[in-house]
Write an enzyme that holds these catalytic residues in place. Structure first.
Site, PDB file in Angstrom:
ATOM      1  N   ASN A   1      49.541  35.767  44.337  1.00  0.00           N
ATOM      2  CA  ASN A   1      49.392  36.938  43.461  1.00  0.00           C
ATOM      3  C   ASN A   1      50.106  36.696  42.128  1.00  0.00           C
ATOM      4  O   ASN A   1      51.258  36.261  42.113  1.00  0.00           O
ATOM      5  CB  ASN A   1      50.011  38.169  44.119  1.00  0.00           C
ATOM      6  CG  ASN A   1      49.353  38.511  45.439  1.00  0.00           C
ATOM      7  OD1 ASN A   1      48.507  39.386  45.516  1.00  0.00           O
ATOM      8  ND2 ASN A   1      49.721  37.796  46.491  1.00  0.00           N
TER       9      ASN A   1
ATOM     10  N   LYS B   1      34.325  32.554  45.505  1.00  0.00           N
ATOM     11  CA  LYS B   1      35.424  31.647  45.136  1.00  0.00           C
ATOM     12  C   LYS B   1      35.495  30.438  46.079  1.00  0.00           C
ATOM     13  O   LYS B   1      35.748  29.325  45.649  1.00  0.00           O
ATOM     14  CB  LYS B   1      36.750  32.404  45.157  1.00  0.00           C
ATOM     15  CG  LYS B   1      36.999  33.237  43.917  1.00  0.00           C
ATOM     16  CD  LYS B   1      37.521  32.349  42.804  1.00  0.00           C
ATOM     17  CE  LYS B   1      37.860  33.122  41.547  1.00  0.00           C
ATOM     18  NZ  LYS B   1      38.287  32.247  40.453  1.00  0.00           N
TER      19      LYS B   1
ATOM     20  N   GLY C   1      37.818  31.783  30.178  1.00  0.00           N
ATOM     21  CA  GLY C   1      38.625  32.950  30.550  1.00  0.00           C
ATOM     22  C   GLY C   1      39.902  33.084  29.740  1.00  0.00           C
ATOM     23  O   GLY C   1      40.893  33.648  30.202  1.00  0.00           O
ATOM     24  N   GLY C   2      39.861  32.604  28.506  1.00  0.00           N
ATOM     25  CA  GLY C   2      41.076  32.579  27.682  1.00  0.00           C
ATOM     26  C   GLY C   2      41.574  33.944  27.248  1.00  0.00           C
ATOM     27  O   GLY C   2      42.719  34.066  26.816  1.00  0.00           O
ATOM     28  N   SER C   3      40.734  34.983  27.356  1.00  0.00           N
ATOM     29  CA  SER C   3      41.201  36.310  26.935  1.00  0.00           C
ATOM     30  C   SER C   3      41.881  37.063  28.078  1.00  0.00           C
ATOM     31  O   SER C   3      42.375  38.169  27.887  1.00  0.00           O
ATOM     32  CB  SER C   3      40.022  37.144  26.421  1.00  0.00           C
ATOM     33  OG  SER C   3      39.080  37.305  27.471  1.00  0.00           O
TER      34      SER C   3
ATOM     35  N   TYR D   1      33.925  38.584  46.454  1.00  0.00           N
ATOM     36  CA  TYR D   1      34.752  37.727  45.586  1.00  0.00           C
ATOM     37  C   TYR D   1      35.189  36.480  46.349  1.00  0.00           C
ATOM     38  O   TYR D   1      35.141  35.358  45.827  1.00  0.00           O
ATOM     39  CB  TYR D   1      35.961  38.555  45.157  1.00  0.00           C
ATOM     40  CG  TYR D   1      37.021  37.841  44.356  1.00  0.00           C
ATOM     41  CD1 TYR D   1      36.883  37.666  42.978  1.00  0.00           C
ATOM     42  CD2 TYR D   1      38.195  37.386  44.954  1.00  0.00           C
ATOM     43  CE1 TYR D   1      37.877  37.044  42.239  1.00  0.00           C
ATOM     44  CE2 TYR D   1      39.191  36.770  44.222  1.00  0.00           C
ATOM     45  CZ  TYR D   1      39.023  36.597  42.864  1.00  0.00           C
ATOM     46  OH  TYR D   1      40.018  35.982  42.140  1.00  0.00           O
TER      47      TYR D   1
ATOM     48  N   TRP E   1      49.226  52.832  47.327  1.00  0.00           N
ATOM     49  CA  TRP E   1      48.143  52.611  48.287  1.00  0.00           C
ATOM     50  C   TRP E   1      48.607  51.686  49.412  1.00  0.00           C
ATOM     51  O   TRP E   1      49.515  50.880  49.237  1.00  0.00           O
ATOM     52  CB  TRP E   1      46.955  51.973  47.586  1.00  0.00           C
ATOM     53  CG  TRP E   1      46.276  52.878  46.595  1.00  0.00           C
ATOM     54  CD1 TRP E   1      46.496  54.218  46.420  1.00  0.00           C
ATOM     55  CD2 TRP E   1      45.290  52.493  45.635  1.00  0.00           C
ATOM     56  NE1 TRP E   1      45.696  54.692  45.421  1.00  0.00           N
ATOM     57  CE2 TRP E   1      44.942  53.667  44.925  1.00  0.00           C
ATOM     58  CE3 TRP E   1      44.659  51.298  45.325  1.00  0.00           C
ATOM     59  CZ2 TRP E   1      43.995  53.655  43.907  1.00  0.00           C
ATOM     60  CZ3 TRP E   1      43.714  51.284  44.313  1.00  0.00           C
ATOM     61  CH2 TRP E   1      43.384  52.454  43.615  1.00  0.00           C
TER      62      TRP E   1
HETATM   63  N1  LIG Z   1      45.382  37.900  38.646  1.00  0.00           N
HETATM   64  C1  LIG Z   1      45.708  37.382  39.807  1.00  0.00           C
HETATM   65  O1  LIG Z   1      46.586  37.916  40.539  1.00  0.00           O
HETATM   66  C2  LIG Z   1      45.044  36.122  40.298  1.00  0.00           C
HETATM   67  C3  LIG Z   1      45.468  35.588  41.529  1.00  0.00           C
HETATM   68  C4  LIG Z   1      44.869  34.422  41.982  1.00  0.00           C
HETATM   69  C5  LIG Z   1      43.874  33.802  41.248  1.00  0.00           C
HETATM   70  N2  LIG Z   1      43.472  34.352  40.069  1.00  0.00           N
HETATM   71  C6  LIG Z   1      42.415  33.648  39.325  1.00  0.00           C
HETATM   72  O2  LIG Z   1      42.904  33.331  38.034  1.00  0.00           O
HETATM   73  C7  LIG Z   1      41.829  33.347  37.103  1.00  0.00           C
HETATM   74  C8  LIG Z   1      42.210  34.205  35.907  1.00  0.00           C
HETATM   75  O3  LIG Z   1      42.514  35.518  36.398  1.00  0.00           O
HETATM   76  P1  LIG Z   1      43.117  36.629  35.433  1.00  0.00           P
HETATM   77  O4  LIG Z   1      44.021  37.463  36.260  1.00  0.00           O
HETATM   78  O5  LIG Z   1      43.597  36.025  34.166  1.00  0.00           O
HETATM   79  O6  LIG Z   1      41.802  37.504  35.170  1.00  0.00           O
HETATM   80  P2  LIG Z   1      41.431  38.429  33.916  1.00  0.00           P
HETATM   81  O7  LIG Z   1      42.651  38.834  33.183  1.00  0.00           O
HETATM   82  O8  LIG Z   1      40.519  39.488  34.445  1.00  0.00           O
HETATM   83  O9  LIG Z   1      40.601  37.430  32.990  1.00  0.00           O
HETATM   84  C9  LIG Z   1      39.309  37.015  33.365  1.00  0.00           C
HETATM   85  C10 LIG Z   1      38.725  36.215  32.233  1.00  0.00           C
HETATM   86  O10 LIG Z   1      37.397  35.824  32.579  1.00  0.00           O
HETATM   87  C11 LIG Z   1      36.531  36.150  31.497  1.00  0.00           C
HETATM   88  N3  LIG Z   1      35.173  36.395  31.948  1.00  0.00           N
HETATM   89  C12 LIG Z   1      34.743  37.232  32.942  1.00  0.00           C
HETATM   90  N4  LIG Z   1      33.409  37.208  33.021  1.00  0.00           N
HETATM   91  C13 LIG Z   1      32.978  36.322  32.080  1.00  0.00           C
HETATM   92  C14 LIG Z   1      31.709  35.869  31.665  1.00  0.00           C
HETATM   93  N5  LIG Z   1      30.575  36.325  32.229  1.00  0.00           N
HETATM   94  N6  LIG Z   1      31.632  34.950  30.648  1.00  0.00           N
HETATM   95  C15 LIG Z   1      32.745  34.498  30.047  1.00  0.00           C
HETATM   96  N7  LIG Z   1      33.993  34.891  30.395  1.00  0.00           N
HETATM   97  C16 LIG Z   1      34.094  35.800  31.391  1.00  0.00           C
HETATM   98  C17 LIG Z   1      37.145  37.407  30.915  1.00  0.00           C
HETATM   99  O11 LIG Z   1      36.621  37.645  29.618  1.00  0.00           O
HETATM  100  P3  LIG Z   1      36.657  39.133  28.981  1.00  0.00           P
HETATM  101  O12 LIG Z   1      38.080  39.331  28.534  1.00  0.00           O
HETATM  102  O13 LIG Z   1      35.694  39.067  27.851  1.00  0.00           O
HETATM  103  O14 LIG Z   1      36.259  40.084  30.086  1.00  0.00           O
HETATM  104  C18 LIG Z   1      38.613  37.012  30.913  1.00  0.00           C
HETATM  105  O15 LIG Z   1      38.902  36.154  29.831  1.00  0.00           O
HETATM  106  C19 LIG Z   1      40.594  33.844  37.865  1.00  0.00           C
HETATM  107  O16 LIG Z   1      39.780  32.751  38.223  1.00  0.00           O
HETATM  108  C20 LIG Z   1      41.176  34.499  39.112  1.00  0.00           C
HETATM  109  O17 LIG Z   1      40.304  34.431  40.198  1.00  0.00           O
HETATM  110  C21 LIG Z   1      44.035  35.484  39.573  1.00  0.00           C
END
Ligand SMILES: NC(=O)c1ccc[n+]([C@@H]2O[C@H](COP(=O)([O-])OP(=O)(O)OC[C@H]3O[C@@H](n4cnc5c(N)ncnc54)[C@H](OP(=O)(O)O)[C@@H]3O)[C@@H](O)[C@H]2O)c1
Length: 236
Positions: free
Chosen positions: A161, A136, A9-11, A132, A198
């Site tokens: 968040n 998780k 998920g590096g992107s 989701y 919202w």
């Molecule tokens: N954002 C929040 O507020 C929040 C809060 C609590 C926990 N989290 C957790 O933190 C983590 C990162 O979240 P984030 O906000 O950084 O999410 P994000 O910006 O949506 O990034 C998700 C990453 O997962 C990759 N990904 C999704 N489907 C994939 C697949 N089939 N194969 C390979 N890579 C895949 C995406 O790649 P692409 O770029 O190619 O789509 C992207 O690099 C997640 O596990 C999330 O549940 C986030």
């Protein structure tokens, strides 16, 4: 340790923060390793012996996306997580740190606040994101099962968040902070005097900057080895 780490998920938003905090790690792209495909990560792990995985990859979205695509959120996250943990176990990876999320906790009245880790499975999650949330929660179950049967040091952390650079600003599927930022920015550009927000406005949330979470993840990688999930993030 830090040189021998693979980050899924590096992107994404947290992934971008991890790159700044841990630039020496390897960050495979989805087009090279689609984690929905069972063998993709395993082939990589067989080729190069990574000792550590920080597992961030997930299908992530805001309240509307989670409600509209609840089944996709369950299917994709369950599959990604199964594939990552199974590949890590098979390849003998020394440690995996996986991220859950605060929204996977049960909803009121099943919990008391502040949310504590032992309440994670004490009731159903909020209806709006149950696909989701259950996928998780299973990361916790899977991690503990691999630990019990195979002695794997798989740990899980539960952030609240998050916001930061590289966030998703799409109005249909973003989280609260980027959605509010975009609405207010566009209102300013258009000279509008109000924006539509919202929800009821009553929920209380804690927000943490993505780079702080990345630093905490590196700390956990080096210092936390417990089977039980751990809440992480800013408590304000
Ligand atoms: N954002 C929040 O507020 C929040 C809060 C609590 C926990 N989290 C957790 O933190 C983590 C990162 O979240 P984030 O906000 O950084 O999410 P994000 O910006 O949506 O990034 C998700 C990453 O997962 C990759 N990904 C999704 N489907 C994939 C697949 N089939 N194969 C390979 N890579 C895949 C995406 O790649 P692409 O770029 O190619 O789509 C992207 O690099 C997640 O596990 C999330 O549940 C986030």
């Amino acid at each position: 340790m830090k040189k021998n780490t693979l980050v899924t998920g590096g992107s994404g938003m947290v992934g971008a923060a991890m790159r700044r905090v841990l630039p020496s790690a390897y960050y495979p792209r989805r087009q090279d390793e689609n984690l929905l495909e069972a063998g993709a990560l395993y082939a990589e792990l067989r080729a190069i012996n990574y000792d550590y995985i920080v597992h961030l990859a997930a299908k992530v979205g805001g309240v509307k996306a989670n409600a509209d695509f609840v089944s996709d959120f369950y299917y994709e996250n369950e599959k990604i997580n199964q594939n990552v943990l199974y590949a890590a176990k098979e390849a003998g990876v020394k440690k995996v740190v996986s991220l859950l999320s605060t929204c996977v906790y049960p909803d009121a009245p099943h919990v008391t606040y502040p949310l504590t880790e032992e309440q994670l499975h004490m009731g159903p999650p909020h209806q709006s994101n149950f696909g989701y949330a259950y996928a998780k929660r299973m990361v916790d179950v899977m991690s503990r099962a691999y630990r019990q049967q195979y002695g794997c040091n798989f740990i899980t952390a539960i952030p609240n968040n998050l916001y930061g650079e590289n966030d998703n600003f799409d109005l249909e599927n973003s989280h609260a902070i980027p959605a509010l930022m975009r609405k207010i920015w566009e209102a300013k550009l258009n000279g509008a005097l109000s924006v539509e927000c919202w929800g009821t406005g009553r929920p209380l949330r804690e927000f943490t900057y993505s780079e702080d979470i990345a630093r905490i993840l590196v700390f956990l990688l080096e210092n936390y080895n417990d089977a039980h999930p751990i809440n992480i993030g800013n408590t304000e």
